[in-house]
Design a protein around this motif. Structure first.
Motif, short mmCIF file in Angstrom:
data_model
loop_
_atom_site.label_atom_id
_atom_site.label_comp_id
_atom_site.label_asym_id
_atom_site.label_seq_id
_atom_site.Cartn_x
_atom_site.Cartn_y
_atom_site.Cartn_z
N ASP A 60 0.81 -1.22 0.00
CA ASP A 60 0.00 0.00 0.00
C ASP A 60 0.85 1.26 0.00
O ASP A 60 0.41 2.31 -0.50
CB ASP A 60 -0.96 0.00 1.21
N HIS A 110 -6.90 0.08 1.49
CA HIS A 110 -7.19 -1.23 2.06
C HIS A 110 -8.53 -1.26 2.81
O HIS A 110 -8.62 -1.74 3.95
CB HIS A 110 -6.07 -1.71 2.98
N VAL A 113 -14.38 -3.60 0.05
CA VAL A 113 -15.41 -3.10 -0.87
C VAL A 113 -16.65 -3.96 -0.64
O VAL A 113 -16.86 -4.98 -1.30
CB VAL A 113 -14.93 -3.15 -2.33
N ALA A 128 -12.93 1.32 -6.30
CA ALA A 128 -11.64 0.93 -6.89
C ALA A 128 -11.01 -0.29 -6.22
O ALA A 128 -9.88 -0.23 -5.73
CB ALA A 128 -10.66 2.11 -6.86
N PRO A 129 -11.68 -1.44 -6.22
CA PRO A 129 -11.05 -2.65 -5.68
C PRO A 129 -9.79 -3.00 -6.45
O PRO A 129 -9.80 -3.00 -7.68
CB PRO A 129 -12.14 -3.71 -5.84
N TYR A 130 -8.70 -3.27 -5.73
CA TYR A 130 -7.44 -3.57 -6.42
C TYR A 130 -6.85 -4.92 -6.03
O TYR A 130 -5.82 -5.33 -6.58
CB TYR A 130 -6.41 -2.46 -6.17
N ARG A 132 -8.09 -9.06 -4.22
CA ARG A 132 -9.03 -9.93 -3.52
C ARG A 132 -8.25 -10.77 -2.52
O ARG A 132 -7.33 -11.50 -2.89
CB ARG A 132 -9.80 -10.83 -4.49
N ALA A 236 -12.94 -8.31 -1.52
CA ALA A 236 -12.17 -7.33 -2.29
C ALA A 236 -11.78 -6.17 -1.39
O ALA A 236 -12.52 -5.79 -0.48
CB ALA A 236 -13.00 -6.82 -3.46
N GLY A 238 -10.32 -2.10 -1.51
CA GLY A 238 -10.16 -0.93 -2.36
C GLY A 238 -9.79 0.29 -1.53
O GLY A 238 -8.94 0.20 -0.64
N GLN A 253 -10.03 6.15 -9.53
CA GLN A 253 -10.58 4.99 -10.23
C GLN A 253 -9.84 4.77 -11.55
O GLN A 253 -9.44 3.64 -11.88
CB GLN A 253 -12.07 5.19 -10.50
N THR A 256 -6.21 3.61 -10.94
CA THR A 256 -6.17 2.20 -10.53
C THR A 256 -6.39 1.28 -11.72
O THR A 256 -5.67 0.29 -11.90
CB THR A 256 -7.23 1.93 -9.45
N THR A 278 -6.87 -9.99 -9.00
CA THR A 278 -7.73 -8.91 -9.45
C THR A 278 -9.19 -9.24 -9.14
O THR A 278 -9.67 -10.30 -9.51
CB THR A 278 -7.58 -8.67 -10.96
#
Length: 279
Positions: A60, A110, A113, A128-130, A132, A236, A238, A253, A256, A278
């Protein structure tokens, strides 16, 4: 007494709504304009949360720097200890600030989502989930030669982080069957260090924490394990900003999405020994 026709009332109501929309949009644009003017993106990250953020290093931390650069800004990190619940963290680091004067940041990284979390915290936008995340079990193959089910852990010492989802599910598994052999550590990092020193037979933690600690060491096996209270596909993660910061949401968004598409996101995770998943 002045009487309004229905048509006049609807016209006035529509105008009021339009003006309110303009005002909201203006506030959102103004919020991002202030960030651009300052030249700095303030990013909140968790303390003692390896491999994502600990001691000024982590996934992060690198992500915060990359996002700021994509927005043409410098980055200012606001590390903080996790509160009693996520609502506390969102209040202290996103929309209000801590009563001791720390924060808020422009964005918190972090954040799960999750629709329920979003409904419970209407002052923020979560997006903006980045990545899983999932819970996994890592075992020392010399002490647990085979793992087929939780029964393989009978009599084995399993480490977990205190006040974590891993601790909750492991302590409660099969009506507390393994409770006497569950060892509590302040952090997952410390539990994993104990595993590598030989003090434990296994650790239940997030896949990312485990991968960063053991990498491709053949002495350790990473296994999927099913618990009734855990989502099979994980969750997820984000980011979160103030609800009305629409332009900042759009910018982050897009940044990302670009990083995911270009492979930059995967490279950031790989630097810390973790394979990005992802969402």
């Amino acid at each position: 007494m002045i009487k309004f026709s229905c048509k006049v009332f609807i016209t006035m109501l529509s105008l009021a709504c339009l003006l309110a929309g303009v005002s909201t949009s203006a506030r959102a644009d103004d919020a991002f304009a202030k960030i651009k003017k300052s030249g700095v993106l303030k990013v909140a990250v968790y303390n003692d949360f390896a491999p994502f953020s600990a001691g000024g290093n982590g996934i992060d931390i690198d992500l915060a720097d990359a996002l700021a650069k994509k927005l043409g800004l410098a980055v200012s990190l606001l590390p903080f200890p996790a509160g009693d619940d996520l609502g506390d963290d969102l209040r202290n680091m996103v929309w209000k600030g801590h009563y001791l004067g720390y924060g808020p940041a422009d964005v918190l990284l972090h954040v799960p989502v999750d629709p329920n979390l979003a409904r419970q915290n209407k002052q923020v936008a979560i997006f903006a989930p980045y990545h899983r995340e999932t819970v996994r079990l890592v075992t020392d193959v010399r002490k647990v030669p085979q793992f087929e089910s939780l029964d393989s852990l009978a009599g084995k010492n399993i480490g977990v982080e205190k006040v974590s989802i891993s601790a909750v599910v492991m302590l409660g598994a099969e009506d507390g069957k393994f409770r006497d052999n569950v060892k509590i550590y302040p952090t997952a990092t410390e539990a994993l260090a104990a595993l590598k020193s030989g003090a434990l037979d296994g650790v239940l933690a997030s896949r990312s924490e485990i991968e960063a600690a053991v990498r491709d060491d053949p002495r350790y096996r990473i296994s999927e394990v099913s618990f009734p209270r855990l989502p099979h596909k994980g969750w997820a993660v984000g980011m979160a900003v103030k609800k009305d910061d629409a332009e900042l949401v759009r910018q982050l968004q897009d940044a990302t999405a670009d990083m995911v598409a270009s492979g930059e996101m995967a490279k950031i995770f790989a630097r810390h020994g973790v394979a990005v998943v992802t969402p």
